[in-house]
Design an enzyme around this catalytic site. Structure first.
Site, short mmCIF file in Angstrom:
data_model
loop_
_atom_site.label_atom_id
_atom_site.label_comp_id
_atom_site.label_asym_id
_atom_site.label_seq_id
_atom_site.Cartn_x
_atom_site.Cartn_y
_atom_site.Cartn_z
N ASN A 136 0.87 -1.17 0.00
CA ASN A 136 0.00 0.00 0.00
C ASN A 136 0.92 1.22 0.00
O ASN A 136 1.48 1.58 1.03
CB ASN A 136 -0.88 -0.05 1.25
CG ASN A 136 -1.84 1.11 1.33
OD1 ASN A 136 -1.79 2.02 0.50
ND2 ASN A 136 -2.70 1.09 2.33
N GLU A 194 -7.99 -5.67 4.87
CA GLU A 194 -7.87 -5.40 3.45
C GLU A 194 -6.69 -6.15 2.84
O GLU A 194 -6.76 -6.63 1.71
CB GLU A 194 -7.70 -3.89 3.21
CG GLU A 194 -8.97 -3.14 3.57
CD GLU A 194 -8.75 -1.67 3.86
OE1 GLU A 194 -8.94 -0.86 2.97
OE2 GLU A 194 -8.40 -1.35 5.02
#
Ligand code: ADP
Length: 414
Positions: free
Chosen positions: A7, A395
């Site tokens: 990320n 996630e």
């Protein structure tokens, strides 16, 4: 498959290595090998690294950009110092899964990254100028480090919301603005809403088609989603993540005319107002103290500060209002699911949000609510017509699983 989940932000890079494959996904036996974050890229960076449940290590290194940070990380994980026995060389990474913020109208599901997909993500920069460029840099850095043959998959924050119907995604603006500039609701946090909807259905033994819920992701960023028949049919964030709920530093909904009023009265440009709404508003703006809900709650307990109380009240009131709106737009829901740092950990906020919603069949069990912190659980009373759950989001796990499924050419079951 050892999947490196990335990320990439402007100055931080969050990562996890998760070993998963078709069988592990089926048996819920994914193996989280290590995780961490590089903060302060561009100068002297701080690297936090945790191998399984061991004590977290903190390292420092001068890392000028994402490429340098990624190279440092991958070499560290492969080195003896990390304690990761599964990974000895870069060749032990089998795939990379990237969180990509904006997939525009092009990406309705996760995609194997080739030149065309990378170009598509670049084309969405216009829609997410603060986020997508970092995601692109993360992908390019991984390509350079691992070579083009290592499969990389993009998992989009917007994709889950691509099922939202026109009446919910179009703004009542001149239609040509949609045609020319694709101005519409896209929604974000899709991976989180999708993950908790999936967990809810596993907990209740339901099929996707029978998943009719409202999910509230309350973290630093906050959003609500209306999920009907397993698909997102509406969400509170809009063309950008600014719309909807009150957040740590974002205002959420406001009268759009206020933008020009602030610009005029405060002598600011439109982009300065944009920054004010995104970074100086929300819990921080109202309280004048912090964007951190935990600190606000501690402050309220200790000093009963008026503006701190107001910030929490506005935050909870807005969330309740969205539950009401989505109950109306979906024709009722079977459950409300709380997630995100605040949704998972703050019984007080959950209670404030659900207060006075008995009329809609929502009734918390105070003890269960209090006891369910940082773990999955049902928190409503036995006679609550609408069930209420707290479900920690994950996630990274969904990104790792999507990466495997896309590589194997399997459809997403969730
Ligand atoms: P991000 O959106 O950046 O991933 P998180 O989901 O971690 O953020 O959520 C961060 C928010 O969660 C912060 O406002 C933090 O104060 C809040 N939070 C975390 N733990 C608690 C807690 N025990 N009580 C209240 N708020 C909490």
């Amino acid at each position: 498959m050892n999947v490196l989940v990335l990320n990439s932000g402007s100055s931080s890079l969050k990562f996890q290595v998760i070993a998963t494959d078709r069988d592990r996904i089926r048996d819920h036996k994914d193996d989280r090998i290590c995780r961490g974050e590089v903060e302060g890229m561009g100068g002297e960076a701080i690297i936090r690294f945790q191998h399984r449940d061991e004590r977290s290590q903190t390292l420092t290194a001068s890392l000028r950009d994402i490429a340098a940070a990624l190279e440092y990380l991958v070499r560290y994980i492969a080195s003896e110092r990390s304690g990761v026995s599964e990974i000895k060389t870069t060749a032990d990474f089998n795939a990379v899964g990237h969180r990509v913020v904006h997939g525009g109208e092009m990406f309705k599901e996760s995609a194997l990254i080739d030149d065309k997909v990378l170009q598509g993500i670049e084309d969405c920069i216009d829609l997410a100028p603060l986020h997508n460029p970092n995601n692109v840099k993360g992908i390019q850095a991984a390509r350079e480090l691992f070579g083009k043959d290592l499969p990389q998959v993009a998992v989009f924050d917007t994709a889950f919301h691509s099922s939202i119907p026109e009446q919910a995604y179009l703004y009542a603006l001149p239609y040509h603005l949609y045609r020319r500039h694709r101005i519409r609701r896209y929604g974000f946090h899709g991976t989180s809403h999708r993950y908790v909807a999936f967990r809810y259905r596993v907990l209740r033994g339901l099929t996707r088609e029978h998943t009719n819920i409202i999910t509230l992701h309350l973290g630093n960023g906050c959003s609500a989603a209306a999920i009907k028949g397993g698909s997102s049919v509406d969400t509170s964030m809009g063309m950008t993540p600014l719309e909807g709920l009150v957040m740590g530093t974002r205002s959420g909904d406001l009268d759009p005319a206020i933008v020009s009023v602030i610009a005029r009265k405060e002598g600011l440009s439109s982009s300065e107002v944009d920054t004010l709404l995104n970074t100086q508003s929300g819990l921080l703006g109202v309280s004048g103290l912090t964007n951190d809900m935990r600190e606000l709650q501690a402050e309220l307990k200790e000093h009963d500060d008026r503006r701190v109380r107001l910030a929490i009240e506005i935050f909870c009131y807005r969330a309740r209002k969205y539950i009401g709106a989505f109950l109306a737009s979906m024709g009722g829901a079977d459950a409300i699911v709380f997630t995100g740092g605040i949704g998972e950990n703050s019984p007080d906020v959950r209670a404030r949000i659900c207060a006075g919603m008995e009329w809609a069949g929502i009734r918390l069990d105070p003890q269960k609510n209090q006891d369910t912190v940082g773990r999955e659980g049902k928190i409503c009373a036995e006679d609550s017509r609408v069930l209420v759950y707290a479900i920690p989001t994950d996630e990274e796990l969904l990104i790792a699983r999507d990466t495997v499924r896309v590589i194997l050419g399997e459809p997403h079951p969730s």
